[in-house]
Design a protein around this motif. Structure first.
Motif, PDB file in Angstrom:
ATOM      1  N   VAL A  19      38.316  37.173  34.153  1.00 28.78           N
ATOM      2  CA  VAL A  19      39.559  36.409  34.029  1.00 28.78           C
ATOM      3  C   VAL A  19      40.734  37.213  34.574  1.00 28.78           C
ATOM      4  CG1 VAL A  19      40.348  37.099  31.706  1.00 28.78           C
ATOM      5  CG2 VAL A  19      40.732  34.772  32.506  1.00 28.78           C
ATOM      6  N   SER A  20      40.674  38.530  34.451  1.00 31.31           N
ATOM      7  CA  SER A  20      41.737  39.372  34.996  1.00 31.31           C
ATOM      8  C   SER A  20      41.754  39.313  36.521  1.00 31.31           C
ATOM      9  CB  SER A  20      41.561  40.819  34.525  1.00 31.31           C
ATOM     10  OG  SER A  20      42.647  41.614  34.959  1.00 31.31           O
ATOM     11  N   VAL A  21      40.574  39.319  37.122  1.00 29.35           N
ATOM     12  CA  VAL A  21      40.478  39.225  38.584  1.00 29.35           C
ATOM     13  C   VAL A  21      40.980  37.864  39.071  1.00 29.35           C
ATOM     14  CG1 VAL A  21      38.868  39.131  40.541  1.00 29.35           C
ATOM     15  CG2 VAL A  21      38.604  40.894  38.783  1.00 29.35           C
ATOM     16  N   LEU A  22      40.548  36.797  38.397  1.00 28.44           N
ATOM     17  CA  LEU A  22      40.975  35.455  38.797  1.00 28.44           C
ATOM     18  C   LEU A  22      42.484  35.298  38.630  1.00 28.44           C
ATOM     19  CD1 LEU A  22      40.341  32.604  39.750  1.00 28.44           C
ATOM     20  CD2 LEU A  22      39.818  31.992  37.373  1.00 28.44           C
ATOM     21  N   GLY A  23      43.024  35.806  37.529  1.00 28.35           N
ATOM     22  CA  GLY A  23      44.464  35.736  37.313  1.00 28.35           C
ATOM     23  C   GLY A  23      45.231  36.524  38.357  1.00 28.35           C
ATOM     24  N   SER A  24      44.726  37.692  38.718  1.00 28.13           N
ATOM     25  CA  SER A  24      45.375  38.517  39.749  1.00 28.13           C
ATOM     26  C   SER A  24      45.362  37.817  41.102  1.00 28.13           C
ATOM     27  CB  SER A  24      44.670  39.873  39.855  1.00 28.13           C
ATOM     28  OG  SER A  24      44.754  40.593  38.642  1.00 28.13           O
ATOM     29  N   PHE A  25      44.224  37.252  41.463  1.00 25.64           N
ATOM     30  CA  PHE A  25      44.114  36.561  42.753  1.00 25.64           C
ATOM     31  C   PHE A  25      45.055  35.356  42.796  1.00 25.64           C
ATOM     32  CE2 PHE A  25      42.193  33.441  45.637  1.00 25.64           C
ATOM     33  CZ  PHE A  25      42.076  34.208  46.796  1.00 25.64           C
ATOM     34  N   THR A  26      45.102  34.606  41.705  1.00 23.23           N
ATOM     35  CA  THR A  26      45.991  33.438  41.641  1.00 23.23           C
ATOM     36  C   THR A  26      47.449  33.871  41.757  1.00 23.23           C
ATOM     37  OG1 THR A  26      44.401  32.313  40.202  1.00 23.23           O
ATOM     38  CG2 THR A  26      46.622  31.404  40.290  1.00 23.23           C
ATOM     39  N   ALA A  27      47.811  34.953  41.072  1.00 26.97           N
ATOM     40  CA  ALA A  27      49.181  35.455  41.133  1.00 26.97           C
ATOM     41  C   ALA A  27      49.550  35.890  42.546  1.00 26.97           C
ATOM     42  CB  ALA A  27      49.352  36.624  40.165  1.00 26.97           C
ATOM     43  N   LEU A  28      48.628  36.545  43.237  1.00 26.46           N
ATOM     44  CA  LEU A  28      48.892  36.973  44.611  1.00 26.46           C
ATOM     45  C   LEU A  28      49.084  35.772  45.526  1.00 26.46           C
ATOM     46  CD1 LEU A  28      46.358  39.946  44.923  1.00 26.46           C
ATOM     47  CD2 LEU A  28      48.842  40.092  44.767  1.00 26.46           C
ATOM     48  N   GLN A  29      48.329  34.719  45.292  1.00 31.79           N
ATOM     49  CA  GLN A  29      48.494  33.497  46.090  1.00 31.79           C
ATOM     50  C   GLN A  29      49.866  32.863  45.843  1.00 31.79           C
ATOM     51  OE1 GLN A  29      46.444  31.569  48.337  1.00 31.79           O
ATOM     52  NE2 GLN A  29      45.484  33.570  48.565  1.00 31.79           N
ATOM     53  N   PHE A  30      50.268  32.785  44.578  1.00 33.31           N
ATOM     54  CA  PHE A  30      51.583  32.221  44.260  1.00 33.31           C
ATOM     55  C   PHE A  30      52.709  33.098  44.801  1.00 33.31           C
ATOM     56  CE2 PHE A  30      49.635  29.682  40.678  1.00 33.31           C
ATOM     57  CZ  PHE A  30      50.008  28.449  41.192  1.00 33.31           C
ATOM     58  N   ALA A  31      52.478  34.409  44.838  1.00 33.35           N
ATOM     59  CA  ALA A  31      53.520  35.322  45.307  1.00 33.35           C
ATOM     60  C   ALA A  31      53.877  35.077  46.772  1.00 33.35           C
ATOM     61  CB  ALA A  31      53.077  36.770  45.108  1.00 33.35           C
TER      62      ALA A  31
END
Length: 247
Positions: A19-31
């Motif tokens: 979940v940490s990896v998925l959250g990080s990837f999603t955050a990078l996409q939104f960034a």
């Protein structure tokens, strides 16, 4: 007093990293939307979206699932209000960090300032989340490990903020998300190493009203993953539509 030892559910430990990896990837996409914003409104929407994915998904959900993964040998429930505040603190801290770094060029000075703010917020989330534990065990902390966990949180936050504004390719983002997941988990388990527990006799007030359940970790994982996947999918579709309009 009888000293207690921690044991971990390996499945939940793995899920906390996922979940940490998925959250990080999603955050990078939104960034990506922060630097591409055409007006302040769009910029703040992108900042809050990335901050929520990072703080709520990559950091808080990881923390809470990993907390549930820890078997202390006593009954534990979680104060609802403190747990909710800890999640909000992580989201606010990440959003502030992203907002600070997004102003002008990403220089080392504002990266350091934003990283310290975000790292202290993340560490605060962790220890507030620990304070939300309702259990008969008596908990104390090793000061050295507490300081080390805060340092890791600050360094990890600086790395996350730098990556958010310097990566574009999805494969690069995936690799960075895998590394960020390790950093977030490293901070959490270092913080857990700071904990000393001794057997107590009395359950605290509010124990019966606290969050608990045999499958609570799985439920949190499932809900957060679905929300992150939906947000990520919608964001990718929106990016593709924007790219098609510019052709």
């Amino acid at each position: 007093m009888q000293e207690m030892h921690q044991h971990y559910n390996a499945v939940l430990v793995v899920l906390s990293y996922v979940v940490s990896v998925l959250g990080s990837f999603t955050a990078l996409q939104f960034a990506l939307g922060i630097s591409r914003a055409e007006n302040p409104g769009q910029r703040w929407v992108a900042v809050l979206a990335a901050g929520t994915a990072m703080g709520g998904g990559a950091i808080w959900a990881m923390h809470f699932i990993a907390m549930i993964a820890c078997n202390m040998g006593v009954q534990v429930t979680y104060d609802v209000v403190l747990t909710a505040i800890s999640a909000l603190l992580a989201i606010v801290a990440c959003s502030i960090g992203l907002a600070v770094v997004s102003v002008g060029a990403v220089g080392w000075l504002n990266l350091l300032f934003a990283g310290v703010l975000m790292g202290l917020g993340v560490a605060g989330m962790h220890y507030l989340g620990m304070a939300a534990m309702l259990t008969s065990a008596q908990i104390s902390y090793d000061g050295g490990f507490v300081v080390l966990s805060v340092v890791i949180a600050i360094v990890a936050s600086m790395a996350a903020l730098w990556l958010a504004f310097n990566l574009r390719g999805r494969l690069q983002m995936l690799g960075s998300a895998l590394v960020m997941g390790v950093a977030v988990c490293g901070m959490h388990y270092t913080g857990m190493s700071a904990v000393d527990m001794a057997m107590g006799d009395t359950l605290p007030a509010g124990f019966a009203q606290g969050l608990s359940g045999d499958y609570l970790g799985m439920v949190v994982f499932g809900v957060v993953v679905v929300l992150l996947a939906l947000a990520l999918g919608l964001n990718i579709v929106r990016q593709q539509r924007r790219a098609a309009l510019t052709i």
